[in-house]
Design an enzyme around this catalytic site. Structure first.
Site, PDB file in Angstrom:
ATOM      1  N   LYS A  80      24.762  17.201  38.116  1.00  0.00           N
ATOM      2  CA  LYS A  80      24.439  15.977  37.313  1.00  0.00           C
ATOM      3  C   LYS A  80      25.148  14.766  37.745  1.00  0.00           C
ATOM      4  CE  LYS A  80      22.946  14.774  32.556  1.00  0.00           C
ATOM      5  NZ  LYS A  80      22.888  15.301  31.273  1.00  0.00           N
ATOM      6  N   SER A 155      18.528  15.123  28.819  1.00  0.00           N
ATOM      7  CA  SER A 155      18.700  13.997  29.932  1.00  0.00           C
ATOM      8  C   SER A 155      18.956  14.709  31.384  1.00  0.00           C
ATOM      9  CB  SER A 155      19.857  13.385  29.655  1.00  0.00           C
ATOM     10  OG  SER A 155      20.974  13.896  29.496  1.00  0.00           O
ATOM     11  N   SER A 179      20.547  17.960  25.840  1.00  0.00           N
ATOM     12  CA  SER A 179      20.244  17.783  27.445  1.00  0.00           C
ATOM     13  C   SER A 179      20.476  18.794  28.367  1.00  0.00           C
ATOM     14  CB  SER A 179      21.207  16.477  27.611  1.00  0.00           C
ATOM     15  OG  SER A 179      20.608  15.092  26.925  1.00  0.00           O
TER      16      SER A 179
END
Lengths: 484, 477
Positions: A80, A155, A179
């Site tokens: 990420k 996310s 997330s």
């Protein structure tokens, strides 16, 4: 599609050890997959082909030299883009960090490097991890590999989509209010939000410090536990990191669930849940019962206030955490300004997206003199009530079973105009962060559109090995994940 | 009404840099004066993703400062974020302590004109220092982050101070105590001790506090005194002129000796304090606090008491000698070698202190030589003016005074025949003084004594000389 990329981390681990293929071959297969699919999926913000192949070649050489390598050595992964990677752009999907290259590696990156991982690239996300669809990225839209008209969740949408689309063997995400779990659920992969303090946050660009945890997204439950074995552990650079022996996260995989006491909180099945999600999760509960677990409905009344408390606490912390992005030392600085105040205002106005600004304003308001007691302090009180509720259930039960999100993945753009509706989608995932306990999200069925539906297995602090055991048992029996 | 009808109410906030080897939240060194940005790392630069980890030594040092100022040490305290934007603050928040500081409810004693006085200490908390902005014509404003994360304690006094002198005495005592505990070097020129003054005025006899102003970052005790005197007068004059005092931050300008408005309360920052989620609470046990207490050396007040009891010094002299630990150490080392500690103390206070130009006590004269000098004077081998002259010479270039006294024949002249010789010469040369004396102007004798002393090259025993001179003048017709 190359056959190689359909395999699990566990399978890669065995195959690489047995010399069935090399890390370079495997890395090329994933890079091929990325090339073929990125236009339609958009999981990555940046792909570092040369870096990946160099890392892979280095592992192959070590293996050829007979070095003793870790279980995940040579297996390509995506990270990420809020995890700091030394010398490699780390943008948090924000314009304000568009060109930011960290001078140091996050703790998890150091650990992965020490285990000879291969980095394919950095994954798309909602800007600064604020969002539930990855539509808040300043750079691109990520599409759900199960239906490219739909959102991948967020996310960590890039992290989930990359695993689902075989664009990485595994990925890391971060979970502040769901997330990791919600995109895992939307994309039909496995995601773990570990106990707060299990994985060092050092080098994770903070969203809400008291809630953030890094965790793996994988195809299978065993893969997930294998990655946890690498990234978990005390780190003296993170004062909230917990000192203890974490043991082997795969240790209980393969054991059955007979006698496990599973509570199902009715508050997670109330208004707003789609019937298909409800049906899938309750069907999963029945399956656990069939496997020998005890299933009981329970009540956790404070859960209904958790969402409001979450948005106050996370926004308050974010408003302070994101204040350092001021255009002074790094990142993007506005071009024309008369004085320092204008430099701040313009850089931040131009650098942050709408959702990030919304949270900063919300958080700043909640901490302001005269409002602190009514919002921030109240939210902390709710937080202790939520913890109490969880503890009370865990006095009697081993696991809490619930849906991850009230719906499966919806269409791109469907909820972008209504932030409040978007926030409601986090109602089932945020209480877990508020309580600091671990939760494993894994697919438990599909809705009528054929979109995956996820459930989460929530345990008391440090019960990850048991969650993996329960997850793997379900996976083996019902989703065809024969011990991969 | 007049200025004397008002009294000032002063509270002081003192920032002291702790001399831990490493910074408060990372392992960068804290040394002063290094090349800009050479003592930095991702943590103290506040780079994205970095986290603070509290240096345990900072807590130890702050607890010592708290114990030395009679504070109650909190067994549970926490760290909070103070949020504001400024380019010298890389995280845009300062990690400090808000509602649960490490130390509370202390006090220290000062000596005033009207005797001893207790000044309350509200709290002592730990926090991180900010960086420094360097302004330069070619490059504009640059940031030096070396000081970012240097540990500080902020010591907040109660509004117990009523004059500039009291403020100065408080600062001197506080500085002395901190120096004794060894947690800071308190160098004001290097900014390791900085002072904010909160001042209001009220009519004498009234209870209610007036509106206060704050003067920030004053970097010498003398400026503190000047700033207080100016601000007191300014506020009284404003009130007398019918104006209202505005709560505001003011800047003291050392060149003009005036204070200027910087920002008013309306424009003040809302710091949005909240507990720092990156840092767990600070938990201390009774045993840990006790153990830190045992590491604190004898403090100035204890030494002062000893000096008063053992050496019969006055409280005022005791205070002066103990205000600087190195001076007190020096005094004790010298006192151990002479029968005349009180005389030694007087020589140090009235003569030696005048010669000190450095912020901290530094002295080239060995304590043994200083003791010897006191003994020479005490035994009346030399008289006091010789002792003074020798002290000045030894300050420049240390030597054994006994040897020099011998070599240069500086011994006091006690022989009455010799002294009478000088006196008679003086009388002969000044018939007029003698006549004045006879007419009842007894002060005229002094001039005779002075001249006789000069004739002895300053070596005459002054008491004897004076006695003999008066007797001799009386004999004159």
């Amino acid at each position: 599609m190359s056959d190689l990329t359909t395999k699990s981390v566990y399978e890669h681990s065995q195959a690489l050890k047995n010399g069935e293929y090399s890390s370079v071959e495997l890395t090329k297969a994933y890079l091929g997959e990325i090339k073929a699919k990125e236009d339609s999926i958009g999981a990555y913000i940046s792909v570092n082909e040369d870096v990946a192949l160099e890392m892979a070649a280095a592992v192959d050489k070590k293996r050829a030299d007979g070095e003793d390598l870790s279980d995940i050595a040579g297996i390509p992964a995506g990270m990420k883009d809020n995890l700091c990677t030394k010398g490699i752009k780390t943008t948090c999907a924000s314009k304000i960090l568009e060109n930011y290259i960290p001078p140091y590696d996050a703790c998890v990156i150091e650990k992965l490097k020490a285990s000879d991982y291969v980095l394919l690239g950095k994954l798309n996300m909602d800007e600064f991890a604020m969002g539930s669809t990855t539509e808040n990225s300043a750079f691109k839209v990520t599409h759900n590999p199960c239906d490219i008209e739909r959102v991948p969740g967020g996310s960590s949408g890039g992290s989930a989509a990359a695993v689902a689309a075989m664009e990485a063997a595994y990925t890391l995400g971060s979970d502040t209010g769901g997330s990791i779990r919600q995109p895992a659920s939307f994309c039909g992969v496995v995601g773990m939000k570990p106990t707060y303090g299990t994985v060092s946050r050092y080098g994770l660009v903070a969203f809400a410090s008291s809630l953030d945890q890094i965790g793996p997204l994988t195809k299978t439950v065993r893969d997930n536990a294998m990655i946890m074995n690498v990234i978990a552990g005390h780190d003296r650079r993170d004062a909230t990191s917990i000192k203890r022996e974490y043991g082997d996260f795969t240790a209980e995989i393969g054991k059955d669930v007979k006698g496990l006491k599973i509570g199902i909180p009715k508050e997670f099945f109330g208004e707003g849940i789609s019937s298909s999600v409800k049906d899938c999760v309750l069907a999963a509960a029945e399956k656990y019962e069939k496997m020998g677990a005890d299933i009981t409905w329970v009540s956790m009344p404070s859960i209904e206030n958790a969402l409001s408390a979450y948005y106050v606490i996370s926004s308050a912390e974010a408003s302070s955490n994101l204040a350092r992005f001021d255009g002074v030392r790094y990142g993007v600085r506005a071009n024309d300004f008369e004085d320092i105040d204008e430099l701040y205002k313009k850089s931040r106005s131009q650098g942050f997206g709408a959702e990030v600004k919304r949270r900063i304003m919300l958080g700043t308001f909640a901490l302001s003199s005269g409002y602190y007691d009514a919002y921030y302090k109240k939210a902390l009180q709710v937080r202790s009530l939520v913890m109490k509720d969880f503890n009370a259930v865990f006095d009697k039960f081993d696991i809490i079973l619930s849906p991850v999100a009230p719906t499966a993945a919806y269409k791109l753009g469907e909820k972008t105009s209504d932030p409040l509706e978007m926030y409601m989608g986090d109602a089932y995932s945020v209480p877990i962060n508020i309580a600091g306990v671990p939760a494993l999200a894994l697919p438990c069925g599909k809705n009528s559109d054929g979109m995956p539906v996820g459930m989460q297995l929530i345990g008391k602090a440090f019960s990850e090995p048991m969650l993996y055991r329960a997850g793997a048992a379900f996976e083996k029996e019902y989703t065809g994940g024969a011990d991969k | 009404m007049m200025i004397k009808d008002y009294e000032m109410v002063i509270g002081l906030e003192v920032h002291v840099e702790l001399k831990t080897k490493t910074k408060i939240f990372c392992s960068c060194p804290t040394d002063f004066g290094a090349e800009p940005n050479t003592q930095t790392c991702p943590v103290c630069m506040g780079l994205p993703g970095t986290l603070p980890v509290l240096n345990g030594k900072v807590v130890d040092y702050a607890v010592k400062a708290g114990l030395a100022t009679n504070c109650t040490i909190a067994k549970y305290s926490k760290q909070d974020r103070k949020n504001y934007f400024y380019p010298d603050l890389p995280k845009a928040y300062q990690i400090s302590q808000y509602d649960l500081p490490l130390c509370e409810n202390g006090w220290l004693d000062i000596e005033t004109e009207n005797g001893p006085k207790k000044i309350g200490i509200t709290r002592i908390h730990i926090e991180e220092d900010a960086g420094k902005l360097v302004h330069d014509d070619t490059h504009g404003t640059m940031i030096d982050c070396n000081r970012c994360g240097v540990p500080l304690i902020e010591i907040v006094s109660e509004p117990d101070i009523r004059s500039a002198e009291e403020a100065k005495a408080y600062l001197q005592k506080l500085r002395a105590i901190i120096l004794y505990t060894g947690v800071s070097d308190c160098k004001m020129q290097e900014g390791s001790l900085r002072c904010d003054v909160n001042l209001s005025v009220r009519k004498k006899g009234t209870e209610k506090f007036g509106t206060r102003t704050e003067m920030k970052n004053i970097n010498s005790f003398a400026f503190v005194v000047k700033a207080i005197e100016y601000e007191y007068k300014r506020q009284v004059e404003a009130i007398e002129a019918g104006e209202t005092i505005v709560q505001e931050t003011r800047r003291f300008d050392p060149d003009s000796g005036k204070t200027f408005s910087m920002r008013t309360k309306e424009n003040a920052n809302d710091y949005r304090y909240f507990p720092d989620p990156d840092l767990p609470p600070i938990i201390l046990t009774d045993d840990e606090i006790k153990a830190l207490g045992t590491q604190i050396p004898e403090l100035p007040d204890a030494r002062k008491k000893k000096y008063i009891e053992q050496y019969e010094l006055s409280a005022y002299d005791g205070e002066l000698l103990t205000n600087d630990k190195s001076m007190a150490d020096y005094f004790e080392a010298a006192a151990a070698n002479t029968k005349y500690p009180k005389l030694l103390a007087n020589m140090m206070i009235s003569e030696m202190m005048r010669l000190i130009t450095t912020e901290n006590f530094e002295c080239k004269i060995s304590p043994e030589h200083m003791a010897c000098l006191a003994s020479l004077a005490g035994d009346e081998v030399i008289n006091s003016s010789t002792a003074k002259k020798l002290l000045v010479r030894m300050w420049e270039n240390d030597f054994d005074p006994a040897e020099i006294v011998k070599a240069e024949n500086l011994e006091q002249i006690n022989d009455e025949a010799i002294l009478l010789g000088y006196i008679r010469e003086a009388i002969e040369a000044n018939p007029r003084s003698v006549a004045d004396y006879k007419r009842g102007k007894t002060i005229a004798a002094k001039s005779i004594v002075g001249q006789a002393m000069a004739k002895s090259k300053g070596k005459a025993n002054p008491v004897k000389l004076s006695e003999l001179a008066i007797a001799e003048i009386e004999k004159c017709d």
